[in-house]
Scaffold this motif. Sequence first.
Motif, PDB file in Angstrom:
ATOM      1  N   VAL A   6       0.923  -1.233  -0.108  1.00 55.31           N
ATOM      2  CA  VAL A   6      -0.075  -0.057  -0.025  1.00 55.31           C
ATOM      3  C   VAL A   6       1.013   1.385  -0.047  1.00 55.31           C
ATOM      4  N   ASP A  60      -9.163   0.161   2.817  1.00 58.01           N
ATOM      5  CA  ASP A  60     -10.641   0.262   2.237  1.00 58.01           C
ATOM      6  C   ASP A  60     -11.888   0.472   3.314  1.00 58.01           C
ATOM      7  N   LYS A 110      -4.314  -3.021   3.253  1.00 57.32           N
ATOM      8  CA  LYS A 110      -5.278  -2.581   2.143  1.00 57.32           C
ATOM      9  C   LYS A 110      -6.693  -2.713   2.823  1.00 57.32           C
TER      10      LYS A 110
END
Lengths: 240, 240, 240, 240, 240, 240
Positions: free
Chosen positions: F44, F81, F77
Amino acid sequence: MNKADKSIKTAGKAAIVKPAAAKPSLLAIKGGKPAAKAAAAKPVPLKSASPAADDAPVIALNLPMAKLTPAMAAYFKKCQDRLGFIPNVLVAYAFDMTKLEAFVAMYNDLMLGESGLSKLEREMIAVAVSSQNRCYYCLTAHGAAVRQYSGNPLLGEQIVMNYRAARLTKRQRAMLDFAVKLTAQPANVEDGDRERLRRAGFSDRDIWDVAAIVGFFNMSNRIASATDMRPNTVYHGQAR
Amino acid sequence: MNKADKSIKTAGKAAIVKPAAAKPSLLAIKGGKPAAKAAAAKPVPLKSASPAADDAPVIALNLPMAKLTPAMAAYFKKCQDRLGFIPNVLVAYAFDMTKLEAFVAMYNDLMLGESGLSKLEREMIAVAVSSQNRCYYCLTAHGAAVRQYSGNPLLGEQIVMNYRAARLTKRQRAMLDFAVKLTAQPANVEDGDRERLRRAGFSDRDIWDVAAIVGFFNMSNRIASATDMRPNTVYHGQAR
Amino acid sequence: MNKADKSIKTAGKAAIVKPAAAKPSLLAIKGGKPAAKAAAAKPVPLKSASPAADDAPVIALNLPMAKLTPAMAAYFKKCQDRLGFIPNVLVAYAFDMTKLEAFVAMYNDLMLGESGLSKLEREMIAVAVSSQNRCYYCLTAHGAAVRQYSGNPLLGEQIVMNYRAARLTKRQRAMLDFAVKLTAQPANVEDGDRERLRRAGFSDRDIWDVAAIVGFFNMSNRIASATDMRPNTVYHGQAR
Amino acid sequence: MNKADKSIKTAGKAAIVKPAAAKPSLLAIKGGKPAAKAAAAKPVPLKSASPAADDAPVIALNLPMAKLTPAMAAYFKKCQDRLGFIPNVLVAYAFDMTKLEAFVAMYNDLMLGESGLSKLEREMIAVAVSSQNRCYYCLTAHGAAVRQYSGNPLLGEQIVMNYRAARLTKRQRAMLDFAVKLTAQPANVEDGDRERLRRAGFSDRDIWDVAAIVGFFNMSNRIASATDMRPNTVYHGQAR
Amino acid sequence: MNKADKSIKTAGKAAIVKPAAAKPSLLAIKGGKPAAKAAAAKPVPLKSASPAADDAPVIALNLPMAKLTPAMAAYFKKCQDRLGFIPNVLVAYAFDMTKLEAFVAMYNDLMLGESGLSKLEREMIAVAVSSQNRCYYCLTAHGAAVRQYSGNPLLGEQIVMNYRAARLTKRQRAMLDFAVKLTAQPANVEDGDRERLRRAGFSDRDIWDVAAIVGFFNMSNRIASATDMRPNTVYHGQAR
Amino acid sequence: MNKADKSIKTAGKAAIVKPAAAKPSLLAIKGGKPAAKAAAAKPVPLKSASPAADDAPVIALNLPMAKLTPAMAAYFKKCQDRLGFIPNVLVAYAFDMTKLEAFVAMYNDLMLGESGLSKLEREMIAVAVSSQNRCYYCLTAHGAAVRQYSGNPLLGEQIVMNYRAARLTKRQRAMLDFAVKLTAQPANVEDGDRERLRRAGFSDRDIWDVAAIVGFFNMSNRIASATDMRPNTVYHGQAR
């Protein structure tokens, strides 16, 4: 192992002397009371009586030993004969015979004289108080005594570390709770605390003895800390 | 004034005895050392020697006085003659002559024997330690001693309340800082603390004496708190 | 006596003024409330009103006195007339009339206004709180007040030293236990603590008053400590 | 979510009132000083002025509101007009007008009057002291004030949680270090502490103001804890 | 010896098992990391693997062991093979494999993984932290580890009792000072404390490791105290 | 507003990000357990994922991020999110994948795994412990979680400030009393404390979970304090 680790190892290892057999511990010798008119005048040669590694100064103050009085010479001889060494606290006090005699008289009365407390119980108080004050000298010397008197090496360790972890009788627990409260918060001790000791079976004379031993080790802990008093290394291996 | 207030007033007022003239204080009498060959055998009649209001028990434990040894009888007589009263701590210990003699020997050596510390300085330590531990008995008896030895009533009050409020010399301040640290955090005392005393002019022997007096009052404070020891009321009015 | 001892003696002795007779203490004069329209405008000549030894600065901050408002001039005059001196806390606040008036208004309401607590009880709280915080100024001034209001010099000393050593009624003990807990661990005070006061006979209004006095002395103790405020020496000898 | 969780949710949610726009906070209204010549005599109807969820009692003591004096009625009206609510501490004190007026006079002088300290700095002291004492009321009300005055919501949170985590100027850090020491160990504050403030740019008058605010919140924290004082819920959402 | 003394003696003596030879201590076995692909599925028969006296429950909570995962079964087997016993902390965690694996992964990384700190230094931190928290389990297990890694039995005792009494290098002293401050007053640790470690030769990565080990034992000490976790008795005799 | 005030304002304001809608908080994402077979290998891009004002270093140690393992990349991630950001504690640990994975495994099991404690209760423990230790990072992150899970913004504030001020169920109060005692005085926790939890409805497994969470935050608080870990600013505005 890094360098710092190694230097510690080198310095410390030789110092441990494991005594062939457990002997009566500490200052545990009657007869040092002031009256002792003993003849024994030749001072014990301290250097030879102690293991090599104990040559380091006993305290961080420069106070040369005085000539022992006959009573104290006799007492030191008894220590040497029965324990195999002179407890360092005696060496520390030996710069002044008046102070040494007063200390020995009080110590022997409290820890070895007549009392409703067993000798083990008195040593348990000594260790619980010294744990509260984190006194290296007294935890070492009196931790060994609890191991010896109880024949239970774990008990000695537990009271050094945290007496609440030991499996104590109700009487012992009440005694050590009182000892630790009197050590940590003397101003808060009141009737209720004495009453709890009485309910656990302690007489008023016993309560005095508990208080006097707690007091004595609050004194000794501070003298040891103030002077960086070092225990005889022999204690470490005793009664394991 | 409500009722509760009044009962206190009634109870307390008569008890104060203002001594005609300030006299040497406390246990301040040499000669109580064990060797004391004194003949004086007739026990001091304690009841008559104390003011009426002091009839209340000296401690909260039921421990009847034992027969005084000749040495202790002589010592009590000296107290009575010179101070006009027997300090209650002596009465408290008098249930057992061995304990009384050991206490007196140690006390007299520390507080009245040879030392690089003045008697006032020793009493200042006694009060600073007792303030830390909030010991009613010792603050009362030794607060009076500081007032007497210094001729400065305020100084006694200040050390009872907060020694930092007193206008001390650098030497005295270093001494009391050490005493209070050794009392409150004995495990944290290290070389730096001893060094600070040396820089303030204390010899190694002086440092021992400071430590021993700090230790002694950490003991006495706890015995007094554990037994609810009550000071002689006469102290309150001394050297005001 | 060594040199340091002597200098203390010299400095302190003259300062003690023993008042011919006990008088109402402290700020114990009603009428200082802001509304006081009193005419009395001429500022009290502070220097002459205080004993010589009190010439030392009252606090360790350099804050020159402001011109007294008529209300405050009248109040200072009353103090002088009735007490024979101006309490130093008033002198300390007198650099700013708004602050002085706010302090006097709050003080007089709390300590002298209507309340279910006797004046002695309020002073006992003041001393117990100040003992916890070891505040030299407040222990001196309010210790004198407890001695005066109770007519029991010992009681004042006991609360200065350790209120647990005083022979208190159940009501007084509950009150001081609350005061000391609220001082030392305010975050831990809960319903159970209020309930204990109610069971000891305190109304909800009384509980407010206890809390407000505890709060007030936690404020005053800190202002006194922060500024090294010195009490009038006359307090030391009052009501002994 | 278990049942206990839900009941909390239900109880708490509705209570939060997010003010349409940030307004001057707290008691931040001058003019409440005793002299207040205001005519306004009709007491503010408190019930309608507060959001529904604030119907819970403000303190855990049963002390019904008294009739407001004209000065206090005017002051309450100003609070309502400018803040949209009456701070609960005022409601708590309103059982007695003398106490309310004395509190308001002292508060307004300290927090809103002339001073070398900015209003933000004064609120920072209030929060640092209240954090040390873990006072729910004062942390809530004055945490909001720090958020408002600084325009920095994080700063308010940091001082509530641990002022050492805030990125402070040297001046602010010295100020809060002094405030926290004076709160936690008032007896240990000495010349060195005042000197540190002077070196950080504080005048003697500023030092008084720091001390007085520290003192004031040590008082208020204890009154709030002793009475379980509950802050207006509106504070929680202010200036986030 | 009174009755209570005897029962302690009986209970404790048999429990001590002196290992024929010192072996790598504790959990000191790599490979317990989650990835462990080991086949070994048959759970170690715990009862037979432990000395009789260890039959007492390991913790004061009733949490039966779960079936070991293959990775954990292999890990327990390695412990048994190399140490001769399964450390009780592993038995305690074995009621839940997720928790056991997470604990083992973190422990092995911190105490046995790559680091600028020697293994002895890590154990010294473990003991200094556990001494501060008076954790019987961790002092026993990690005290043994310090004795083993250093080859200096005294060093282990000293850090158990009071690390300030140990003769440490400057690096070690800085490390333990940081560890004890972070344990006792975490909120007060700031840049200056990190700087002191850097000046003593610690890299930023080393500082993380010190902090993480201090954190880990502050966790473990509390889990041990909360569950009354009992150390294997074999530790007591190790490396004396 | 003086200059110092203004600089604070400028620095802090922009940093606050008020999330459009409350989302699951913190690390509250399952699947970070070691087994995570996820493919997701591309790290990321942390910089872009965080708001501008969070560019300041996360900790005061210079420890550059390592390359994320696939499992950790997937986990980061998911955080991005679902939360919209990577909690800074993860960024701090990301200099070493073994340490990060061990931390995530333990955290997710304790705070999100199966337990008799609700997630809210676990967060309440986290905050009560962190309040005791005054940990800025954990109070910020977990204070937000209590606000979110409870839907009661006040509850989060109360536990941050003083959990005794919160209106808790008996169960919650017993739980937090245990948590705070275990944090502040671990050596004093004994059978009686466990018994109190049992009487409040906690099973032995629940008691383990309470202890483990208390332990975990005593670890995390110290790592955060030792490294000056800064929370994501987004927490401050969450769930107000």
